[in-house]
Design an enzyme around this catalytic site. Sequence first.
Site, PDB file in Angstrom:
ATOM      1  N   GLY A 180       0.840  -1.195   0.000  1.00  0.00           N
ATOM      2  CA  GLY A 180       0.000   0.000   0.000  1.00  0.00           C
ATOM      3  C   GLY A 180       0.866   1.231   0.000  1.00  0.00           C
ATOM      4  N   ASN A 181       0.229   2.383  -0.128  1.00  0.00           N
ATOM      5  CA  ASN A 181       0.972   3.643  -0.092  1.00  0.00           C
ATOM      6  C   ASN A 181       0.934   4.215   1.309  1.00  0.00           C
ATOM      7  OD1 ASN A 181       1.089   3.292  -2.827  1.00  0.00           O
ATOM      8  ND2 ASN A 181       0.297   5.304  -3.336  1.00  0.00           N
ATOM      9  N   ARG A 182       1.894   5.061   1.619  1.00  0.00           N
ATOM     10  CA  ARG A 182       1.889   5.718   2.919  1.00  0.00           C
ATOM     11  C   ARG A 182       0.843   6.831   2.902  1.00  0.00           C
ATOM     12  NH1 ARG A 182       7.789   7.281   4.816  1.00  0.00           N
ATOM     13  NH2 ARG A 182       6.623   7.666   6.721  1.00  0.00           N
TER      14      ARG A 182
END
Length: 206
Positions: free
Chosen positions: A21-23
């Site tokens: 996932g992205n931060r």
Amino acid sequence: MKVVVTAGPTHEPIDPVRLIGNRSSGKQGYAIAKALQEAGYNVSLISGPTCLKDINAVKMTRIETAKQMLIEVQNALPADIIICWAAVADWAPEYSPQKIKKGSGDPQITFTENPDILKTISNHKQRPKLVIGFAAETQNLIENATAKLHKKSCDWILANDVSENVFGTDENHVYLITKSKQEDWRAMSKAEIAQKLVAEIKDYFK
Ligand code: CTP
């Protein structure tokens, strides 16, 4: 007026226990949804996994993946405005229904590109009148963000330099980029950015 806001990351599962996932903490997207609700807009917030609480009087939909987010955004149409603030994972790994076990070498994971929600909605037959996205960049901020505005056919981009640590903090520094102007909003709190965006939206529809 009805506004759809996307916020937070998306989580793309690799197997039942792992993900990519992205931060993103979701703080800025939630602040925008809250400010819009307080200004009298009818707000639907479609959020990836965050630690943040539901916002009073905002229609909350929680999802995990980019594909689920796109479905929920489409279900939320028609709307007058959409603000795509989610940090959508660009790729989804091929899912293994069994936990991948260690001990047989480094795993080879194949990825396929996720749908681009902002671009899809910008070109949708029920396109909202105002389509807003962000651009998270680590270099050539204005140039890359302006290219994104055109590539994704949206109306405004809020450009964010993410080379410094902005994730999870309460401050942010964005630039508003439209087809006709560029504005440096200077560093301010995420709540203040949300207020400024609401003022800009009100002005646009006046
Ligand atoms: N976005 C989206 N769906 C995606 C990827 C991005 O809706 N699959 C939206 C984001 O919500 C944001 C904008 O597109 O409004 C730009 O996101 P950003 O992460 O800056 O750019 P990417 O499109 O992912 O491009 P790149 O990673 O190449 O910079």
